[in-house]
Design a protein around this motif. Sequence first.
Motif, PDB file in Angstrom:
ATOM      1  N   ASN A 180       0.818  -1.229   0.000  1.00 38.20           N
ATOM      2  CA  ASN A 180       0.000   0.000   0.000  1.00 38.20           C
ATOM      3  C   ASN A 180       0.845   1.270   0.000  1.00 38.20           C
ATOM      4  OD1 ASN A 180      -1.918  -1.949   0.244  1.00 38.20           O
ATOM      5  ND2 ASN A 180      -2.627  -1.354   2.277  1.00 38.20           N
ATOM      6  N   GLY A 181       2.136   1.143  -0.331  1.00 39.30           N
ATOM      7  CA  GLY A 181       3.008   2.327  -0.378  1.00 39.30           C
ATOM      8  C   GLY A 181       3.768   2.554   0.904  1.00 39.30           C
ATOM      9  N   ALA A 182       3.832   1.561   1.781  1.00 40.30           N
ATOM     10  CA  ALA A 182       4.491   1.734   3.077  1.00 40.30           C
ATOM     11  C   ALA A 182       5.936   1.227   3.080  1.00 40.30           C
ATOM     12  CB  ALA A 182       3.700   1.017   4.165  1.00 40.30           C
ATOM     13  N   PHE A 183       6.302   0.414   2.090  1.00 32.61           N
ATOM     14  CA  PHE A 183       7.660  -0.143   2.010  1.00 32.61           C
ATOM     15  C   PHE A 183       8.229   0.121   0.615  1.00 32.61           C
ATOM     16  CE2 PHE A 183       6.075  -2.328   5.626  1.00 32.61           C
ATOM     17  CZ  PHE A 183       7.150  -2.853   6.331  1.00 32.61           C
ATOM     18  N   TYR A 184       9.510   0.530   0.574  1.00 29.88           N
ATOM     19  CA  TYR A 184      10.180   0.658  -0.726  1.00 29.88           C
ATOM     20  C   TYR A 184      10.923  -0.642  -1.045  1.00 29.88           C
ATOM     21  CZ  TYR A 184      14.504   1.383   1.944  1.00 29.88           C
ATOM     22  OH  TYR A 184      15.566   1.221   2.791  1.00 29.88           O
ATOM     23  N   VAL A 185      11.079  -0.904  -2.324  1.00 26.04           N
ATOM     24  CA  VAL A 185      11.879  -2.046  -2.779  1.00 26.04           C
ATOM     25  C   VAL A 185      12.719  -1.577  -3.965  1.00 26.04           C
ATOM     26  CG1 VAL A 185      11.849  -4.380  -3.724  1.00 26.04           C
ATOM     27  CG2 VAL A 185      10.104  -3.696  -2.073  1.00 26.04           C
ATOM     28  N   VAL A 186      14.005  -1.822  -3.888  1.00 21.85           N
ATOM     29  CA  VAL A 186      14.930  -1.430  -4.959  1.00 21.85           C
ATOM     30  C   VAL A 186      15.514  -2.703  -5.549  1.00 21.85           C
ATOM     31  CG1 VAL A 186      17.095  -0.223  -5.472  1.00 21.85           C
ATOM     32  CG2 VAL A 186      15.512   0.719  -3.767  1.00 21.85           C
ATOM     33  N   ASP A 187      15.597  -2.769  -6.882  1.00 24.15           N
ATOM     34  CA  ASP A 187      16.324  -3.888  -7.481  1.00 24.15           C
ATOM     35  C   ASP A 187      17.254  -3.378  -8.563  1.00 24.15           C
ATOM     36  OD1 ASP A 187      13.403  -4.074  -9.008  1.00 24.15           O
ATOM     37  OD2 ASP A 187      15.067  -4.605 -10.333  1.00 24.15           O
ATOM     38  N   PHE A 188      18.385  -4.052  -8.718  1.00 26.37           N
ATOM     39  CA  PHE A 188      19.337  -3.668  -9.767  1.00 26.37           C
ATOM     40  C   PHE A 188      20.173  -4.854 -10.213  1.00 26.37           C
ATOM     41  CE2 PHE A 188      21.637  -2.793  -5.791  1.00 26.37           C
ATOM     42  CZ  PHE A 188      22.915  -3.261  -6.026  1.00 26.37           C
ATOM     43  N   VAL A 189      20.742  -4.682 -11.402  1.00 29.92           N
ATOM     44  CA  VAL A 189      21.660  -5.681 -11.945  1.00 29.92           C
ATOM     45  C   VAL A 189      23.074  -5.194 -11.642  1.00 29.92           C
ATOM     46  CG1 VAL A 189      22.502  -6.741 -14.081  1.00 29.92           C
ATOM     47  CG2 VAL A 189      20.039  -6.350 -13.749  1.00 29.92           C
ATOM     48  N   VAL A 190      23.956  -6.112 -11.272  1.00 29.80           N
ATOM     49  CA  VAL A 190      25.331  -5.741 -10.945  1.00 29.80           C
ATOM     50  C   VAL A 190      26.158  -5.660 -12.233  1.00 29.80           C
ATOM     51  CG1 VAL A 190      27.429  -6.435  -9.714  1.00 29.80           C
ATOM     52  CG2 VAL A 190      25.174  -6.842  -8.684  1.00 29.80           C
ATOM     53  N   GLY A 191      26.727  -4.490 -12.477  1.00 25.49           N
ATOM     54  CA  GLY A 191      27.606  -4.315 -13.626  1.00 25.49           C
ATOM     55  C   GLY A 191      29.057  -4.290 -13.185  1.00 25.49           C
ATOM     56  N   VAL A 192      29.944  -3.897 -14.114  1.00 21.56           N
ATOM     57  CA  VAL A 192      31.375  -3.804 -13.785  1.00 21.56           C
ATOM     58  C   VAL A 192      31.781  -2.338 -13.901  1.00 21.56           C
ATOM     59  CG1 VAL A 192      33.710  -4.507 -14.438  1.00 21.56           C
ATOM     60  CG2 VAL A 192      31.806  -6.128 -14.654  1.00 21.56           C
ATOM     61  N   GLY A 193      32.289  -1.782 -12.827  1.00 20.51           N
ATOM     62  CA  GLY A 193      32.754  -0.392 -12.837  1.00 20.51           C
ATOM     63  C   GLY A 193      31.634   0.597 -13.124  1.00 20.51           C
ATOM     64  N   GLU A 194      32.044   1.776 -13.586  1.00 21.25           N
ATOM     65  CA  GLU A 194      31.055   2.810 -13.902  1.00 21.25           C
ATOM     66  C   GLU A 194      30.378   2.484 -15.239  1.00 21.25           C
ATOM     67  OE1 GLU A 194      32.324   6.846 -13.546  1.00 21.25           O
ATOM     68  OE2 GLU A 194      33.475   6.468 -11.721  1.00 21.25           O
ATOM     69  N   PRO A 195      29.223   3.055 -15.497  1.00 18.07           N
ATOM     70  CA  PRO A 195      28.544   2.789 -16.777  1.00 18.07           C
ATOM     71  C   PRO A 195      29.390   3.276 -17.960  1.00 18.07           C
ATOM     72  CG  PRO A 195      27.098   3.953 -15.250  1.00 18.07           C
ATOM     73  CD  PRO A 195      28.454   3.956 -14.624  1.00 18.07           C
ATOM     74  N   TYR A 196      29.158   2.661 -19.136  1.00 21.48           N
ATOM     75  CA  TYR A 196      29.921   3.037 -20.335  1.00 21.48           C
ATOM     76  C   TYR A 196      29.537   4.444 -20.784  1.00 21.48           C
ATOM     77  CZ  TYR A 196      31.561   3.239 -25.099  1.00 21.48           C
ATOM     78  OH  TYR A 196      32.182   3.635 -26.241  1.00 21.48           O
ATOM     79  N   LEU A 197      30.551   5.198 -21.208  1.00 21.99           N
ATOM     80  CA  LEU A 197      30.320   6.513 -21.809  1.00 21.99           C
ATOM     81  C   LEU A 197      31.406   6.743 -22.835  1.00 21.99           C
ATOM     82  CD1 LEU A 197      28.897   9.342 -21.748  1.00 21.99           C
ATOM     83  CD2 LEU A 197      30.655  10.035 -20.113  1.00 21.99           C
TER      84      LEU A 197
END
Length: 271
Positions: free
Chosen positions: A195-212
Motif C-alpha cells: 500500500n506504499g508503506a515499504f520501498y523495494v529497490v532492485d538492480f543488476v550488478v555491472g562492472v565499474g562505472e557505466p559506459y560513456l
Amino acid sequence: MSNADYAGARAREYDRGMEVLFQTFATDEATVREQLTGLLGLAPGARVLETGCGTGRDTIHLAAKAGVVYATDLSADMIQVGRSRLANAGLGTDRVHLLVSDATRLPFADGFFDAAYHFGGINLFPDIRQGIAEMARVVKPGGKVVFGDEGLAPWLADSEFGKVLVNSNPLYRYQPPLALMPVEARDVACRWIMNGAFYVVDFVVGVGEPYLDMDLPFPGWRGGSHRTRYYGKLDGVAPEVRQQVVDAAARAGLSITEWLEQTLRAAVNRK
Ligand SMILES: C[S@@+](CC[C@H](N)C(=O)[O-])C[C@H]1O[C@@H](n2cnc3c(N)ncnc32)[C@H](O)[C@@H]1O
C-alpha cells in the motif's frame, strides 16, 4: 527466564508482529514475499545470499526458487527460530546455510553468488552504503540484487495513512537510499509495495562505472566531445575575443573546438 529464553521469546514475538503487520495492510504475506523474492529472477540451481534473514520468513521462498541459499543475520536468536521454520518446511542444510554474519562485512569472495536479497533491516544498518556495496560485491556481474524496508511513498507523506503510520513507527519516514547505491548498479528500479508503506529497490550488478564514449565528437558549432569539455578547459578570455573566435571558426567552417585546437596547436608549435 534465562537470557537465551528471553532472546528466543523476542524472536518469536517478532514473528507474531509480522503477522499483524501484513494484516494491517490487508496484504497476504506469502503472496508479497513470493513477489519480492521473484524479483531476483532466479534460475534453478542458483546460489543466493540473503542478509538480515531474521526468522527465515523469506528464506523459504528463496529456497523454493534457488539451488542453495546462504541466509545470514546478525542475531543468533533470530537464526535459531529460522532454523526450526526451515526444518518444518523440510529444507535441509544442503539447501539452506544459516550463518551469523554482519551484512556490512560479508565473509564471502567477490562474485560468489548469482543474486542477493535483503528485506526489512537495512534502514538501521550502521552503514547502509556498505550494506548495499557488500551485496553487489559478492554477486557476479549480471546477477541481481533486491532490497527493501519501511519507507513511505513520498506522495503519501501528508495523507492520513502516512501520518498515522509514521506516528506509530518513525521508520516509515525512511526513503530508499538511492544515493548510496554503488556505481556498478545497472537497470535500477524502485517501487513501493504494501500500500506504499515499504520501498523495494532492485538492480543488476555491472562492472565499474557505466559506459560513456567520451571521445565521440559533438555535431554543431561548439564541437568537441565530453572529454574536451571536461578535461580541456582553459581560462576565460575577453568577451570581444570570444566573439571574434566564434566568428573566425564560422568563417573557417570549423566548430569552435576544432578552430581553437588548430590555432592553439599552431601557436604552441611555433618556433
Ligand atoms: C525486521 S527484521 C527482518 C527479518 C526478515 N528479513 C523478514 O523480512 O522477516 C531485521 C533483521 O535484520 C537483522 N540485522 C540488523 N542489522 C544487521 C546487520 N548489520 N547485519 C545482518 N543482519 C542485521 C536483525 O537481526 C533482524 O533479524
